[in-house]
Design a protein around this motif. Structure first.
Motif, PDB file in Angstrom:
ATOM      1  N   LEU A 168       0.248  37.893 -19.933  1.00  8.30           N
ATOM      2  CA  LEU A 168       0.228  37.220 -19.892  1.00  8.30           C
ATOM      3  C   LEU A 168       1.599  37.258 -18.743  1.00  8.30           C
ATOM      4  N   LEU A 169       1.217  36.173 -17.416  1.00  3.90           N
ATOM      5  CA  LEU A 169       2.659  36.317 -16.731  1.00  3.90           C
ATOM      6  C   LEU A 169       2.577  34.736 -16.295  1.00  3.90           C
ATOM      7  N   CYS A 170       3.621  35.162 -16.680  1.00  2.95           N
ATOM      8  CA  CYS A 170       4.237  33.465 -17.466  1.00  2.95           C
ATOM      9  C   CYS A 170       5.008  32.260 -16.630  1.00  2.95           C
ATOM     10  N   ASP A 171       6.324  33.010 -16.314  1.00  3.15           N
ATOM     11  CA  ASP A 171       6.544  32.263 -15.297  1.00  3.15           C
ATOM     12  C   ASP A 171       6.833  32.580 -14.279  1.00  3.15           C
ATOM     13  N   SER A 172       7.377  32.462 -12.712  1.00  2.00           N
ATOM     14  CA  SER A 172       7.477  33.375 -11.171  1.00  2.00           C
ATOM     15  C   SER A 172       9.313  34.109 -11.395  1.00  2.00           C
ATOM     16  N   THR A 190      -6.241  28.866 -13.059  1.00  2.00           N
ATOM     17  CA  THR A 190      -4.781  29.781 -13.005  1.00  2.00           C
ATOM     18  C   THR A 190      -5.697  31.912 -12.604  1.00  2.00           C
ATOM     19  N   HIS A 191      -5.534  32.357 -12.431  1.00  2.00           N
ATOM     20  CA  HIS A 191      -6.239  33.774 -11.779  1.00  2.00           C
ATOM     21  C   HIS A 191      -6.018  34.471 -12.840  1.00  2.00           C
ATOM     22  N   LEU A 192      -6.824  35.767 -12.858  1.00  2.00           N
ATOM     23  CA  LEU A 192      -6.428  36.599 -14.332  1.00  2.00           C
ATOM     24  C   LEU A 192      -6.203  37.907 -13.061  1.00  2.00           C
ATOM     25  N   ILE A 193      -5.877  38.621 -12.567  1.00  2.00           N
ATOM     26  CA  ILE A 193      -4.861  39.559 -11.988  1.00  2.00           C
ATOM     27  C   ILE A 193      -5.472  41.367 -12.403  1.00  2.00           C
ATOM     28  N   GLU A 219       0.070  32.297 -14.772  1.00  2.00           N
ATOM     29  CA  GLU A 219       0.419  30.983 -15.567  1.00  2.00           C
ATOM     30  C   GLU A 219       1.103  30.480 -15.103  1.00  2.00           C
ATOM     31  N   SER A 220       1.342  31.436 -13.686  1.00  2.00           N
ATOM     32  CA  SER A 220       2.330  30.778 -12.714  1.00  2.00           C
ATOM     33  C   SER A 220       2.147  29.698 -11.200  1.00  2.00           C
ATOM     34  N   SER A 221       0.757  30.072 -11.405  1.00  2.00           N
ATOM     35  CA  SER A 221       0.063  29.962  -9.983  1.00  2.00           C
ATOM     36  C   SER A 221      -0.319  28.071 -10.546  1.00  2.00           C
ATOM     37  N   HIS A 222       0.120  27.188 -12.267  1.00  2.00           N
ATOM     38  CA  HIS A 222       0.434  26.072 -12.100  1.00  2.00           C
ATOM     39  C   HIS A 222       0.947  25.245 -11.537  1.00  2.00           C
ATOM     40  N   PRO A 223       0.855  23.591 -10.836  1.00  2.00           N
ATOM     41  CA  PRO A 223       1.678  23.345 -10.451  1.00  2.00           C
ATOM     42  C   PRO A 223       3.097  22.811 -10.671  1.00  2.00           C
ATOM     43  N   THR A 224       2.762  23.655 -11.778  1.00  2.00           N
ATOM     44  CA  THR A 224       4.882  23.240 -12.358  1.00  2.00           C
ATOM     45  C   THR A 224       5.137  25.327 -12.955  1.00  2.00           C
ATOM     46  N   GLY A 225       4.948  25.687 -12.235  1.00  2.00           N
ATOM     47  CA  GLY A 225       5.303  27.187 -12.646  1.00  2.00           C
ATOM     48  C   GLY A 225       5.093  27.607 -12.983  1.00  2.00           C
ATOM     49  N   SER A 226       4.803  27.205 -14.693  1.00  2.00           N
ATOM     50  CA  SER A 226       4.304  28.250 -15.145  1.00  2.00           C
ATOM     51  C   SER A 226       3.253  27.930 -16.115  1.00  2.00           C
ATOM     52  N   LEU A 227       3.200  28.484 -18.063  1.00  2.00           N
ATOM     53  CA  LEU A 227       1.688  28.281 -18.541  1.00  2.00           C
ATOM     54  C   LEU A 227       2.112  26.710 -19.310  1.00  2.00           C
ATOM     55  N   LYS A 228       3.428  26.177 -19.304  1.00  2.00           N
ATOM     56  CA  LYS A 228       3.881  25.440 -20.103  1.00  2.00           C
ATOM     57  C   LYS A 228       2.938  24.290 -18.816  1.00  2.00           C
ATOM     58  N   HIS A 229       3.042  24.757 -17.982  1.00  2.00           N
ATOM     59  CA  HIS A 229       1.891  23.096 -17.566  1.00  2.00           C
ATOM     60  C   HIS A 229       0.773  22.858 -18.470  1.00  2.00           C
ATOM     61  N   ARG A 230      -0.240  23.922 -19.118  1.00  2.00           N
ATOM     62  CA  ARG A 230      -0.943  23.420 -20.170  1.00  2.00           C
ATOM     63  C   ARG A 230      -0.279  22.947 -20.978  1.00  2.00           C
ATOM     64  N   LEU A 231       0.808  23.614 -22.260  1.00  2.00           N
ATOM     65  CA  LEU A 231       1.506  22.537 -22.777  1.00  2.00           C
ATOM     66  C   LEU A 231       1.520  21.098 -22.617  1.00  2.00           C
ATOM     67  N   ASN A 285      -8.173  25.585 -22.780  1.00  2.00           N
ATOM     68  CA  ASN A 285      -6.945  25.998 -23.059  1.00  2.00           C
ATOM     69  C   ASN A 285      -7.062  27.920 -22.912  1.00  2.00           C
ATOM     70  N   ILE A 286      -5.574  27.996 -22.859  1.00  2.00           N
ATOM     71  CA  ILE A 286      -5.878  29.898 -22.092  1.00  2.00           C
ATOM     72  C   ILE A 286      -6.277  30.906 -22.597  1.00  2.00           C
ATOM     73  N   ALA A 287      -6.773  30.439 -23.984  1.00  2.00           N
ATOM     74  CA  ALA A 287      -7.425  31.690 -24.546  1.00  2.00           C
ATOM     75  C   ALA A 287      -9.218  31.840 -24.022  1.00  2.00           C
ATOM     76  N   GLU A 288      -9.498  29.991 -24.256  1.00  2.00           N
ATOM     77  CA  GLU A 288     -10.777  29.819 -23.392  1.00  2.00           C
ATOM     78  C   GLU A 288     -10.919  30.684 -22.443  1.00  2.00           C
ATOM     79  N   SER A 289      -9.997  30.028 -21.597  1.00  2.00           N
ATOM     80  CA  SER A 289     -10.283  31.011 -19.578  1.00  2.00           C
ATOM     81  C   SER A 289      -9.695  31.619 -19.642  1.00  2.00           C
ATOM     82  N   ILE A 290      -9.229  32.582 -20.523  1.00  2.00           N
ATOM     83  CA  ILE A 290      -9.011  34.689 -20.295  1.00  2.00           C
ATOM     84  C   ILE A 290      -9.936  34.952 -20.484  1.00  2.00           C
TER      85      ILE A 290
END
Ligand SMILES: Cc1ncc(COP(=O)(O)O)c(C=O)c1O
Length: 361
Positions: A321-325, A34-37, A54-66, A173-178
């Motif tokens: 975090l932008l968690c979902d759309s 996911t992107h960092l804006i 995190e809204s750009s995941h295939p299922t639209g939220s940070l929960k895709h990773r979880l 994970n989300i932190a490593e990506s950030i």
């Protein structure tokens, strides 16, 4: 709080298990990060704000990773086998992502959630092949436990296992990506990372990663006013509130959940719902597309920290975090008549936010 470990009566089907893990790995390989804006703060020179989208995941939220981590965790604990029905208690985002992975593995998925969940989220779960199971009130985990016993299924239980299932040392994970995406910025090591808490899993992952990689970055949790987490943070003896009546979906809880790790949190900012909604709308104006309510709560947390840094003349960067759309809240948070019928007047807060964010162009 007794953790109920699922008893596995699943016969180990090695071929099926290997194939299931293969399917998830190929899905990871097809997915981009996911992107960092970067958000310009014309009124806060020397301070930069970044939004992890995190809204750009295939299922639209940070929960895709979880969801991905939860399935791998349950598979490798032998809690899931061919034909296992998967059950989750979720306000929506986790269920949407878990429905996606259940379908990927050819498994039935049932989502137990409050009847008040937005129609958009219910539609998204059905779109990914999940079966919504709506209940009165918010005690979804009890029903999920019962259904799992009745159907000899597996209750994923994100509230218990979120902090355990996620690899906090790495594995993108989300932190490593950030931190990887911040590496070339003027202030690559953020002063603060701000996030919310529903299960508490995201905060736990970020808090552990920061320590593991020896960063001086501090973790701030932005919590709705009626949630228990900020009370528990101030006084560990408080583990429950009357009822978390927040309209901000995905964060805030009535009881402290096993995945919430207060010792990893450096600061908690309490955010009234009106401010969360206004901030979600403000960020939507700035980036040109709607954000969810919990993103607004995060922005309010960042706003408080930015104001303090301005007062103290501190410069640096903050990530949130932008968690979902916001598409999932068209009929609620983005509907003015819904806002006024629920007594939310966001205009004064929108003006206050201009002090840092300036007028949207
Ligand atoms: C939209 C949204 N934001 C934030 C969160 C909080 O994340 P966590 O459960 O990792 O604390 C959730 C959790 O469900 C969510 O759905």
């Amino acid at each position: 709080m007794d953790v109920v470990f699922p008893r596995s009566n699943k016969v180990r089907d090695t071929n099926w298990l290997a194939h299931a893990i293969q399917l998830i790995e190929t899905d990871i390989n097809r997915s981009a990060d996911t992107h960092l804006i970067r958000i310009e703060l014309p009124r806060a020179p020397g301070i930069a704000l970044y939004i992890k989208d995190e809204s750009s995941h295939p299922t639209g939220s940070l929960k895709h990773r979880l969801a991905r981590s939860m399935f791998l965790y349950a598979l490798c604990n032998n809690w899931i086998g061919p034909g296992t029905t998967i059950i989750e208690a979720s306000s929506g985002s986790t269920a949407i992502s878990e429905a996606y992975f259940a379908r990927l593995l050819g498994l039935r998925f049932i989502a137990v959630m409050p009847r008040t969940t937005s129609t958009e989220k219910i539609a998204a779960i059905t779109f990914h092949g999940g079966e919504p199971h709506l209940i009165e009130g918010r005690n979804t985990s009890e029903t999920a436990h019962r259904l799992a016993a009745e159907l000899n299924g597996h209750y994923m239980d994100q509230f218990t296992f979120a902090e355990r299932a996620t690899d906090w040392r790495g594995n993108n994970n989300i932190a490593e990506s950030i931190f990887a995406q911040m590496a070339k910025e003027t202030d690559p090591v953020p002063n603060w990372v701000v996030c919310g808490a529903g299960t508490g899993g995201t905060a736990a992952t970020i808090g552990r990663f920061i320590r593991y990689r020896k960063y001086p970055t501090r973790l701030c949790v932005a919590d709705p006013k009626s949630s228990v987490f900020h009370h528990h943070y101030a006084d560990r003896a408080v583990t429950r509130v009357e009822a978390c009546s927040s309209v901000i979906e995905g964060i805030g809880r009535t009881q402290v959940e096993p995945s919430f790790m207060p010792d990893l949190v450096d600061r908690v900012v309490v955010v009234p719902d009106t401010e969360s909604i206004a901030a979600a709308r403000k960020l939507s104006e700035i980036i040109g597309r709607p954000c969810g309510g919990s993103t607004g709560t995060n922005i309010c947390g960042a706003f408080t920290l930015i104001q303090e840094m301005m007062e103290k003349g501190v410069t640096g960067s903050i990530v949130t975090l932008l968690c979902d759309s916001g598409e999932r809240y068209r009929s609620t948070l983005y509907d003015d008549s819904w806002l006024s019928s629920h007594g939310f007047d966001i205009a004064p807060v929108m003006q206050r936010l201009d002090a840092v964010f300036g007028q949207a162009h």
